[in-house]
Design a protein around this motif. Structure first.
Motif, PDB file in Angstrom:
ATOM      1  N   ALA A  20       0.823  -1.207   0.000  1.00 17.87           N
ATOM      2  CA  ALA A  20       0.000   0.000   0.000  1.00 17.87           C
ATOM      3  C   ALA A  20       0.859   1.260   0.000  1.00 17.87           C
ATOM      4  O   ALA A  20       0.358   2.344  -0.190  1.00 17.87           O
ATOM      5  N   GLU A  21       2.153   1.103   0.234  1.00 17.72           N
ATOM      6  CA  GLU A  21       3.071   2.237   0.250  1.00 17.72           C
ATOM      7  C   GLU A  21       4.170   2.008  -0.775  1.00 17.72           C
ATOM      8  O   GLU A  21       4.394   0.885  -1.211  1.00 17.72           O
ATOM      9  N   LEU A  22       4.868   3.078  -1.121  1.00 15.69           N
ATOM     10  CA  LEU A  22       5.988   2.929  -2.038  1.00 15.69           C
ATOM     11  C   LEU A  22       7.091   2.121  -1.369  1.00 15.69           C
ATOM     12  O   LEU A  22       7.495   2.434  -0.252  1.00 15.69           O
ATOM     13  N   PRO A  23       7.590   1.086  -2.021  1.00 15.62           N
ATOM     14  CA  PRO A  23       8.693   0.302  -1.454  1.00 15.62           C
ATOM     15  C   PRO A  23       9.969   1.139  -1.395  1.00 15.62           C
ATOM     16  O   PRO A  23      10.100   2.158  -2.077  1.00 15.62           O
ATOM     17  N   ALA A  24      10.911   0.692  -0.610  1.00 15.05           N
ATOM     18  CA  ALA A  24      12.194   1.382  -0.501  1.00 15.05           C
ATOM     19  C   ALA A  24      12.838   1.482  -1.878  1.00 15.05           C
ATOM     20  O   ALA A  24      12.850   0.527  -2.643  1.00 15.05           O
ATOM     21  N   GLY A  25      13.340   2.653  -2.203  1.00 18.14           N
ATOM     22  CA  GLY A  25      14.004   2.868  -3.481  1.00 18.14           C
ATOM     23  C   GLY A  25      13.082   3.364  -4.580  1.00 18.14           C
ATOM     24  O   GLY A  25      13.546   3.874  -5.587  1.00 18.14           O
ATOM     25  N   TRP A  26      11.771   3.196  -4.430  1.00 13.89           N
ATOM     26  CA  TRP A  26      10.833   3.688  -5.425  1.00 13.89           C
ATOM     27  C   TRP A  26      10.616   5.180  -5.207  1.00 13.89           C
ATOM     28  O   TRP A  26      10.835   5.706  -4.120  1.00 13.89           O
ATOM     29  N   HIS A  27      10.202   5.879  -6.269  1.00 14.04           N
ATOM     30  CA  HIS A  27      10.074   7.334  -6.204  1.00 14.04           C
ATOM     31  C   HIS A  27       8.742   7.791  -6.774  1.00 14.04           C
ATOM     32  O   HIS A  27       8.225   7.200  -7.717  1.00 14.04           O
ATOM     33  N   LEU A  28       8.233   8.863  -6.213  1.00 16.52           N
ATOM     34  CA  LEU A  28       7.110   9.576  -6.806  1.00 16.52           C
ATOM     35  C   LEU A  28       7.747  10.809  -7.426  1.00 16.52           C
ATOM     36  O   LEU A  28       8.108  11.755  -6.737  1.00 16.52           O
ATOM     37  N   ARG A  29       7.990  10.773  -8.727  1.00 20.88           N
ATOM     38  CA  ARG A  29       8.684  11.856  -9.429  1.00 20.88           C
ATOM     39  C   ARG A  29       7.660  12.762 -10.103  1.00 20.88           C
ATOM     40  O   ARG A  29       6.740  12.299 -10.766  1.00 20.88           O
ATOM     41  N   ARG A  30       7.866  14.055  -9.942  1.00 17.64           N
ATOM     42  CA  ARG A  30       7.018  15.047 -10.593  1.00 17.64           C
ATOM     43  C   ARG A  30       7.766  15.547 -11.818  1.00 17.64           C
ATOM     44  O   ARG A  30       8.875  16.066 -11.714  1.00 17.64           O
ATOM     45  N   ILE A  31       7.152  15.355 -12.988  1.00 20.83           N
ATOM     46  CA  ILE A  31       7.749  15.791 -14.252  1.00 20.83           C
ATOM     47  C   ILE A  31       6.729  16.675 -14.937  1.00 20.83           C
ATOM     48  O   ILE A  31       5.627  16.232 -15.247  1.00 20.83           O
ATOM     49  N   GLY A  32       7.125  17.921 -15.183  1.00 21.95           N
ATOM     50  CA  GLY A  32       6.160  18.880 -15.702  1.00 21.95           C
ATOM     51  C   GLY A  32       5.103  19.112 -14.637  1.00 21.95           C
ATOM     52  O   GLY A  32       5.406  19.431 -13.508  1.00 21.95           O
ATOM     53  N   ARG A  33       3.855  18.894 -14.964  1.00 27.31           N
ATOM     54  CA  ARG A  33       2.765  19.054 -13.994  1.00 27.31           C
ATOM     55  C   ARG A  33       2.175  17.726 -13.563  1.00 27.31           C
ATOM     56  O   ARG A  33       1.170  17.698 -12.871  1.00 27.31           O
ATOM     57  N   ARG A  34       2.799  16.632 -13.959  1.00 26.59           N
ATOM     58  CA  ARG A  34       2.279  15.304 -13.645  1.00 26.59           C
ATOM     59  C   ARG A  34       3.196  14.573 -12.675  1.00 26.59           C
ATOM     60  O   ARG A  34       4.394  14.824 -12.643  1.00 26.59           O
ATOM     61  N   SER A  35       2.628  13.672 -11.896  1.00 30.71           N
ATOM     62  CA  SER A  35       3.403  12.842 -10.970  1.00 30.71           C
ATOM     63  C   SER A  35       3.382  11.403 -11.455  1.00 30.71           C
ATOM     64  O   SER A  35       2.358  10.916 -11.934  1.00 30.71           O
ATOM     65  N   PHE A  36       4.517  10.733 -11.331  1.00 25.67           N
ATOM     66  CA  PHE A  36       4.659   9.353 -11.787  1.00 25.67           C
ATOM     67  C   PHE A  36       5.280   8.512 -10.680  1.00 25.67           C
ATOM     68  O   PHE A  36       6.234   8.937 -10.040  1.00 25.67           O
ATOM     69  N   VAL A  37       4.754   7.308 -10.475  1.00 26.79           N
ATOM     70  CA  VAL A  37       5.356   6.336  -9.574  1.00 26.79           C
ATOM     71  C   VAL A  37       6.373   5.561 -10.400  1.00 26.79           C
ATOM     72  O   VAL A  37       6.022   4.945 -11.410  1.00 26.79           O
ATOM     73  N   LEU A  38       7.638   5.614  -9.986  1.00 28.48           N
ATOM     74  CA  LEU A  38       8.708   4.963 -10.732  1.00 28.48           C
ATOM     75  C   LEU A  38       9.504   4.037  -9.824  1.00 28.48           C
ATOM     76  O   LEU A  38       9.785   4.369  -8.666  1.00 28.48           O
ATOM     77  N   CYS A  39       9.879   2.883 -10.363  1.00 29.74           N
ATOM     78  CA  CYS A  39      10.668   1.914  -9.597  1.00 29.74           C
ATOM     79  C   CYS A  39      12.075   2.453  -9.364  1.00 29.74           C
ATOM     80  O   CYS A  39      12.444   3.515  -9.869  1.00 29.74           O
TER      81      CYS A  39
END
Length: 96
Positions: free
Chosen positions: A26-45
């Protein structure tokens, strides 16, 4: 946004346990990122969200995988989001 059954928005893979088995979280695992690019947010491994993909702008791989243009730039305004977290701090490391 993070939630049950998250996956990397670039490569599509879910979090894994180190031996290749997918895990639900239910949470981002260690090392994963919520990156904001432009005006959008992406969950990235941990691989797709690595800082190397953002040096000099967003990498061609992420541009294609996320469907963003070549002029999109990451937002590293939040604390701990950039290379400064990798800097050595002599006063915190025993006075080197």
């Amino acid at each position: 946004m993070p939630g049950e059954g998250i996956h990397c928005e670039a490569c599509g893979l879910p979090p894994h346990d180190g031996e290749g088995r997918a895990i639900a979280t239910a949470e981002l695992p260690a090392g994963w990122h919520l990156r904001r690019i432009g005006r959008r947010s992406f969950v990235l491994c941990d691989v797709c969200g690595d800082i190397q993909h953002f040096k000099g702008g967003v990498s061609a791989y992420l541009q294609e995988a996320l469907g963003i243009g070549p002029r999109a730039f990451p937002d590293f305004s939040e604390a701990g989001a950039g290379l400064h977290r990798l800097r050595r701090h002599p006063d915190r490391e025993g006075g080197e």
